[in-house]
Write an enzyme that holds these catalytic residues in place. Structure first.
Site, PDB file in Angstrom:
ATOM      1  N   LYS A 116       0.825  -1.210   0.000  1.00 28.37           N
ATOM      2  CA  LYS A 116       0.000   0.000   0.000  1.00 28.37           C
ATOM      3  C   LYS A 116       0.856   1.256   0.000  1.00 28.37           C
ATOM      4  CE  LYS A 116      -4.311  -1.636   2.117  1.00 28.37           C
ATOM      5  NZ  LYS A 116      -4.110  -3.069   1.948  1.00 28.37           N
ATOM      6  N   GLU A 200      -2.725   6.730   8.200  1.00 28.09           N
ATOM      7  CA  GLU A 200      -3.471   7.698   7.404  1.00 28.09           C
ATOM      8  C   GLU A 200      -4.488   8.436   8.265  1.00 28.09           C
ATOM      9  OE1 GLU A 200      -3.483   5.649   2.967  1.00 28.09           O
ATOM     10  OE2 GLU A 200      -5.308   5.606   4.173  1.00 28.09           O
ATOM     11  N   HIS A 235     -14.417  -3.355   9.247  1.00 24.41           N
ATOM     12  CA  HIS A 235     -13.716  -3.016   8.004  1.00 24.41           C
ATOM     13  C   HIS A 235     -13.932  -4.044   6.902  1.00 24.41           C
ATOM     14  CE1 HIS A 235     -11.781   0.205  10.179  1.00 24.41           C
ATOM     15  NE2 HIS A 235     -11.291  -0.641  11.053  1.00 24.41           N
ATOM     16  N   ARG A 292      -7.052  -7.967  -8.614  1.00 31.80           N
ATOM     17  CA  ARG A 292      -7.815  -9.218  -8.750  1.00 31.80           C
ATOM     18  C   ARG A 292      -9.284  -8.875  -8.960  1.00 31.80           C
ATOM     19  NH1 ARG A 292     -10.308  -8.917  -3.844  1.00 31.80           N
ATOM     20  NH2 ARG A 292      -9.106  -8.106  -2.085  1.00 31.80           N
TER      21      ARG A 292
END
Length: 658
Positions: A116, A200, A235, A292
């Site tokens: 990421k 973040e 999440h 994917r």
């Protein structure tokens, strides 16, 4: 086109891929662990090869075993599905070295998007908007907390190699940072073999909107519109829909173009998804790119009329994209609900065991069911507890919501805890119905979604009694000794049938009548008749009102499905003799099979209600077990790394006197 492909996955995605492959005349090879020997994907495939023990790290995640299976079967290509090795660069390279086509992006694209933090650097260079945060290599905990302090709380700690909500923690306060960081890194290391994290800013009331993209080997790219995946728990997505409600055409085009630029930046090939966080003011920020196919791809298929697995196979075989951007059209609205074996009332705790009864809505142009299991199959503790995906389509969102409500009413599961009732509440709640969407919707609407379970209505007990009586009559036709039609010389027979739901016991008085029964519960009476029509269905009539509910005898209980509700009622056999037993040893027991990750309290420690005592890893997620009341932890009956079975005693706990 390929003659034979191997599917390096299991469950509903393997079944989904097999369906398209067979339609295209492509033969399929399934792989399976010992726990999946009788799984549905194994039954559907043309061939199947065992690749090891139940644990994924010894079977589905072992590259050498999957490559060997493909070569043994004579497959020309491997479809990785999603999860497991689908975004594994080493697996992609191993396929190429073995002369096998990897039905997915090239290794370089997987490498670029696999981290990421690295992906965000690439996106920044490509001009794709980013959420403010720290994506650096320095993973010293003090450095990470300083970065979080600079960003400002709340922040998200995210596994750099993560996905599916694993290795992700929201931190509200500075003093909680180190504890959440340790938990996040531990889960990331277990799930992905990499504890690297990024930090973040947590966008307040964010929406999660993703763009489906496709690229081919000739360098052409398209985006197939967007999906809103904001409704999540822990999440992980629960409901997805397409298109995203309230998104303007200008915003849709801007996000689509940004997604294409993201794909172009890494020379992407095949199906991919670019995920964005959308702030309340409409600003959007790149979150990650999944290299994917996604779990929620069916909603895109429903609004476009396209088969994305077919596109994957054609692109992997070297063909150009079937359509250009200006040829793509979206029509109507689609919603997907993920149906899991889990208990929403207990923090969505996964449930394992046998599907004693499973019946699904009738499929057609408006309703689709993607299932990896059938009635009689087992949901094991080793993998994701998904039962199926339920997808509906209609011309408008309002009509699609109506379709989903009806389809959930017709989706019936017995034998395992499940989230069907919760999903029905969720799609009917004010916020979702009004498209007031963000990732905190479930938490925000918790008062409405997690109301105390309502007891069964009188009709459920009447139906249970009728089912019991009809079952007796049916058995009597097979054995004259079982005959019980209530005939008596001096008048009709009256008897009682008792049922228990939780701590509640209710008794239905039965009077036999010609062609039916008089059923009485308290002050209410009804005239009832009916007949069994198969698979638990009853053609029933109560006081002249005809209905067709379902009453399934399974696991020693009657599972009643009536007007969208379901209840498990225990018949109290008057011939049963109660056996009294002594009190068990006080303590906490394992709610499911799993592995002990951490012990969080010292022996003899005094703790308050809700204090965390240990962490159990099961179903690829961490579950924290807490003190049920104030008390003392006398001792642990387990150690870190122990594999424990459901019901195993874990903690000697003495509650404080009330």
């Amino acid at each position: 086109m390929f003659e034979k492909i191997l599917i390096a996955n299991r469950g509903e995605i393997a079944c989904r891929i097999i369906k398209t492959a067979h339609r295209m005349g492509v033969r399929t090879v399934a792989v399976f662990s010992e726990a999946d020997a009788d799984a549905r994907h194994v039954r559907l495939a043309d061939e199947a090869i065992c690749i090891g023990p139940a644990a994924a790290r010894q079977s589905y995640l072992v590259i050498e075993k999957i490559i060997a299976a493909a070569k043994r079967a004579g497959a020309q290509a491997i479809h990785p599905g999603y999860g497991f090795l689908s975004e594994n660069e080493a697996f992609c390279c191993a396929c190429a070295e073995a002369g096998l086509v990897f039905i997915g992006p090239p290794a370089a694209a997987i490498h670029a998007m696999g981290s990421k933090s690295e992906a965000k650097k690439l996106m920044q260079a490509a001009g794709v908007p980013l959420t403010p945060g720290y994506h650096g290599d320095d993973q010293d905990p003090e450095r990470l907390r300083r970065e979080a302090d600079n960003i400002g709380y709340p922040v998200l700690i995210k596994a750099a190699a993560g996905g599916g909500g694993k290795g992700m923690r929201r931190v509200e306060r500075r003093e909680d940072f180190f504890g959440e960081l340790e938990s996040c890194q531990r889960e990331a290391r277990a799930a992905f073999g990499d504890a690297h994290v990024l930090i973040e800013r947590y966008v307040t009331r964010p929406r999660h909107v993703e763009i489906q993209i496709f690229g081919d080997t000739q360098g052409d790219y398209v985006y197939l519109f967007e999906r809103d995946c904001s409704v999540q728990r822990r999440h992980q997505k629960v409901l997805e829909e397409a298109p995203a409600p309230g998104l303007s055409e200008a915003r849709r085009a801007a996000m689509g173009q940004a997604a294409v630029e993201a794909a172009r930046a890494v020379n992407y090939v095949g199906a991919g998804t670019v995920e964005f966080i959308v702030a309340p003011d409409g600003a959007f920020y790149f979150m990650e790119m999944n290299a994917r196919l996604q779990v929620e791809h069916p909603v895109t298929e429903m609004i476009t009329g396209l088969d994305l697995v077919e596109w994957q196979l054609r692109v992997a075989d070297g063909e150009r994209l079937p359509l250009s951007q200006d040829q793509l059209v979206a029509k109507g609205h689609a919603i997907e609900a993920r149906i899991y074996a889990e208990d929403p009332s207990k923090g969505f705790l996964p449930s394992t065991g046998k599907l004693l009864h499973l019946s699904t809505p009738l499929e057609g142009a408006h309703v689709r069911v993607d299932a990896g299991v059938e009635e009689g199959d087992v949901i094991s503790p080793f993998y994701d507890p998904m039962i199926a995906k339920l997808i509906v389509w209609d011309e408008t969102r309002a009509k699609a919501l109506g379709r989903m409500r009806a389809a959930l009413d017709d989706f019936r599961v017995a034998g395992l805890a499940n989230n069907i009732g919760f999903l029905s509440q969720l799609i009917s709640c004010r916020a979702f119905a009004a498209a007031d969407l963000d990732t905190g919707l479930i938490e925000r609407e918790s008062a409405a979604l997690f109301r105390a379970e309502q007891g069964p209505p009188d009709e459920a007990f009447f139906l249970a009694a009728l089912a019991q009586l009809l079952g007796e009559s049916e058995r009597a036709t097979l054995s004259p000794c079982e005959k019980n039609d209530g005939w008596r010389i001096n008048g009709p027979l009256t008897r009682e049938i008792a049922f228990r739901w939780g701590e509640t016991t209710k008794v239905v008085a039965v009077t036999y009548l010609a062609g039916g029964f008089r059923l009485t519960l308290g002050a209410r009476s009804v005239t009832a008749s009916g007949r069994m029509t198969g698979h638990g269905r009853i053609a029933a009539e109560f006081d002249g009102h005809r209905i067709e509910p379902v009453a399934v005898q399974a696991g020693g209980a009657l599972h009643i499905f009536l007007r969208g509700g379901s209840w498990k009622l225990e018949w109290l056999n008057p011939l049963d003799v109660a056996v009294e037993g002594g009190a068990g040893h006080g303590g906490l027991v394992a709610p499911m099979p799993g592995r002990i990750i951490a012990l969080l309290a010292e022996p003899e420690a005094k703790v308050e209600r809700g204090a965390p005592l240990l962490i159990l890893e099961a179903m690829k997620m961490e579950h924290k077990l807490s003190a049920p009341s104030a008390g003392v932890v006398r001792a642990y009956r387990c150690a870190v790394d122990d594999q424990v079975s459901e019901g195993a005693e874990l903690v000697d706990f003495v509650a404080e006197p009330a």
